[in-house]
Design a protein around this motif. Sequence first.
Motif, mmCIF file in Angstrom:
data_model
loop_
_atom_site.group_PDB
_atom_site.id
_atom_site.type_symbol
_atom_site.label_atom_id
_atom_site.label_comp_id
_atom_site.label_asym_id
_atom_site.label_seq_id
_atom_site.Cartn_x
_atom_site.Cartn_y
_atom_site.Cartn_z
ATOM 1 N N ALA A 65 -34.909 -23.961 59.559
ATOM 2 C CA ALA A 65 -36.191 -24.484 59.072
ATOM 3 C C ALA A 65 -36.051 -24.990 57.634
ATOM 4 C CB ALA A 65 -37.268 -23.401 59.156
ATOM 5 N N ILE A 66 -35.298 -24.268 56.820
ATOM 6 C CA ILE A 66 -35.063 -24.700 55.441
ATOM 7 C C ILE A 66 -34.218 -25.970 55.430
ATOM 8 C CG2 ILE A 66 -33.959 -24.047 53.246
ATOM 9 C CD1 ILE A 66 -36.632 -22.633 53.866
ATOM 10 N N ASP A 67 -33.197 -26.043 56.303
ATOM 11 C CA ASP A 67 -32.356 -27.243 56.393
ATOM 12 C C ASP A 67 -33.182 -28.470 56.787
ATOM 13 O OD1 ASP A 67 -30.128 -25.794 55.703
ATOM 14 O OD2 ASP A 67 -29.354 -25.625 57.759
ATOM 15 N N LEU A 68 -34.207 -28.269 57.613
ATOM 16 C CA LEU A 68 -35.092 -29.373 58.002
ATOM 17 C C LEU A 68 -35.968 -29.832 56.838
ATOM 18 C CD1 LEU A 68 -36.304 -28.194 61.537
ATOM 19 C CD2 LEU A 68 -34.737 -30.083 61.022
ATOM 20 N N GLY A 69 -36.075 -29.002 55.806
ATOM 21 C CA GLY A 69 -36.913 -29.345 54.660
ATOM 22 C C GLY A 69 -38.362 -28.931 54.840
ATOM 23 N N TYR A 70 -38.633 -28.064 55.809
ATOM 24 C CA TYR A 70 -39.996 -27.630 56.069
ATOM 25 C C TYR A 70 -40.426 -26.602 55.029
ATOM 26 C CZ TYR A 70 -39.867 -29.915 60.651
ATOM 27 O OH TYR A 70 -39.801 -30.836 61.666
ATOM 28 N N GLU A 71 -41.730 -26.547 54.782
ATOM 29 C CA GLU A 71 -42.324 -25.629 53.810
ATOM 30 C C GLU A 71 -42.938 -24.437 54.538
ATOM 31 O OE1 GLU A 71 -42.318 -26.055 50.448
ATOM 32 O OE2 GLU A 71 -41.056 -27.828 50.759
ATOM 33 N N ALA A 72 -43.126 -23.345 53.811
ATOM 34 C CA ALA A 72 -43.803 -22.169 54.364
ATOM 35 C C ALA A 72 -45.261 -22.517 54.625
ATOM 36 C CB ALA A 72 -43.694 -20.993 53.411
ATOM 37 N N GLU A 73 -45.778 -22.067 55.754
ATOM 38 C CA GLU A 73 -47.156 -22.395 56.147
ATOM 39 C C GLU A 73 -48.176 -21.667 55.283
ATOM 40 O OE1 GLU A 73 -50.929 -22.072 58.005
ATOM 41 O OE2 GLU A 73 -49.557 -20.379 57.924
ATOM 42 N N SER A 74 -47.860 -20.464 54.835
ATOM 43 C CA SER A 74 -48.821 -19.678 54.061
ATOM 44 C C SER A 74 -48.093 -18.705 53.146
ATOM 45 C CB SER A 74 -49.742 -18.896 55.009
ATOM 46 O OG SER A 74 -48.975 -17.938 55.720
ATOM 47 N N SER A 75 -48.868 -18.037 52.305
ATOM 48 C CA SER A 75 -48.276 -17.019 51.429
ATOM 49 C C SER A 75 -47.782 -15.830 52.254
ATOM 50 C CB SER A 75 -49.291 -16.571 50.382
ATOM 51 O OG SER A 75 -50.435 -16.032 50.997
ATOM 52 N N CYS A 76 -48.388 -15.598 53.402
ATOM 53 C CA CYS A 76 -47.929 -14.537 54.301
ATOM 54 C C CYS A 76 -46.489 -14.824 54.743
ATOM 55 C CB CYS A 76 -48.852 -14.442 55.511
ATOM 56 S SG CYS A 76 -48.301 -13.295 56.794
ATOM 57 N N THR A 77 -46.216 -16.058 55.109
ATOM 58 C CA THR A 77 -44.873 -16.456 55.529
ATOM 59 C C THR A 77 -43.889 -16.383 54.362
ATOM 60 O OG1 THR A 77 -45.733 -17.876 57.278
ATOM 61 C CG2 THR A 77 -43.512 -18.351 56.502
ATOM 62 N N THR A 78 -44.319 -16.823 53.200
ATOM 63 C CA THR A 78 -43.463 -16.755 52.010
ATOM 64 C C THR A 78 -43.063 -15.317 51.729
ATOM 65 O OG1 THR A 78 -44.549 -18.701 51.072
ATOM 66 C CG2 THR A 78 -43.301 -17.314 49.560
ATOM 67 N N GLU A 79 -44.013 -14.412 51.817
ATOM 68 C CA GLU A 79 -43.734 -12.998 51.567
ATOM 69 C C GLU A 79 -42.832 -12.404 52.652
ATOM 70 O OE1 GLU A 79 -43.764 -9.810 49.166
ATOM 71 O OE2 GLU A 79 -44.751 -11.696 48.718
ATOM 72 N N ALA A 80 -43.044 -12.802 53.897
ATOM 73 C CA ALA A 80 -42.260 -12.258 55.017
ATOM 74 C C ALA A 80 -40.808 -12.733 54.992
ATOM 75 C CB ALA A 80 -42.907 -12.636 56.345
ATOM 76 N N THR A 81 -40.555 -13.916 54.425
ATOM 77 C CA THR A 81 -39.196 -14.469 54.402
ATOM 78 C C THR A 81 -38.550 -14.342 53.029
ATOM 79 O OG1 THR A 81 -40.099 -16.679 53.985
ATOM 80 C CG2 THR A 81 -39.602 -16.099 56.278
ATOM 81 N N LYS A 82 -39.167 -13.561 52.155
ATOM 82 C CA LYS A 82 -38.609 -13.361 50.826
ATOM 83 C C LYS A 82 -37.296 -12.588 50.947
ATOM 84 C CE LYS A 82 -40.675 -10.598 47.891
ATOM 85 N NZ LYS A 82 -41.617 -10.056 46.919
ATOM 86 N N GLY A 83 -36.335 -12.965 50.126
ATOM 87 C CA GLY A 83 -35.039 -12.310 50.142
ATOM 88 C C GLY A 83 -35.128 -10.852 49.718
ATOM 89 N N GLU A 84 -34.135 -10.103 50.095
ATOM 90 C CA GLU A 84 -34.070 -8.671 49.803
ATOM 91 C C GLU A 84 -32.994 -8.414 48.759
ATOM 92 O OE1 GLU A 84 -33.239 -4.624 52.381
ATOM 93 O OE2 GLU A 84 -33.629 -6.503 53.408
ATOM 94 N N ARG A 85 -33.310 -7.629 47.727
ATOM 95 C CA ARG A 85 -32.346 -7.303 46.675
ATOM 96 C C ARG A 85 -31.413 -6.197 47.159
ATOM 97 N NH1 ARG A 85 -31.490 -10.018 42.312
ATOM 98 N NH2 ARG A 85 -31.207 -8.200 41.031
ATOM 99 N N LYS A 86 -30.109 -6.476 47.063
ATOM 100 C CA LYS A 86 -29.094 -5.508 47.470
ATOM 101 C C LYS A 86 -27.923 -5.620 46.515
ATOM 102 C CE LYS A 86 -30.144 -5.614 52.360
ATOM 103 N NZ LYS A 86 -29.626 -5.752 53.690
ATOM 104 N N SER A 87 -27.103 -4.582 46.494
ATOM 105 C CA SER A 87 -25.904 -4.657 45.676
ATOM 106 C C SER A 87 -24.924 -5.637 46.319
ATOM 107 C CB SER A 87 -25.260 -3.286 45.512
ATOM 108 O OG SER A 87 -24.693 -2.866 46.730
#
Length: 94
Positions: A65-87
């Motif tokens: 979806a990112i390669d297609l250049g599509y945007e997140a539909e809502s802030s809910c989607t942005t939050e759900a696909t947010k990266g996770e901090r790890k070592s």
Amino acid sequence: MKKGTGIFIIIALVLLVLGLSIQTTVQPSDARVIVDHTKKVYSAPECFDQADLSNYLEEVTYGYAIDLGYEAESSCTTEATKGERKSLLVSWFQ
């Protein structure tokens, strides 16, 4: 203990400590999302019921979806696909 062995152990310990202390953000590139090809947006499955999408839908990976250049539909989607901090070391072995 030989001198070379001691140096090797010290270097290994330093690399281990660095690998556990350096933080990185891991993006869920293989997570599944729903794309709306008409509106050129994507939605996380848990946000689908609230999303205002058309009928031209497809289930793909987040990375695609990112390669297609599509945007997140809502802030809910942005939050759900947010990266996770790890070592750094943990992110390499996952």
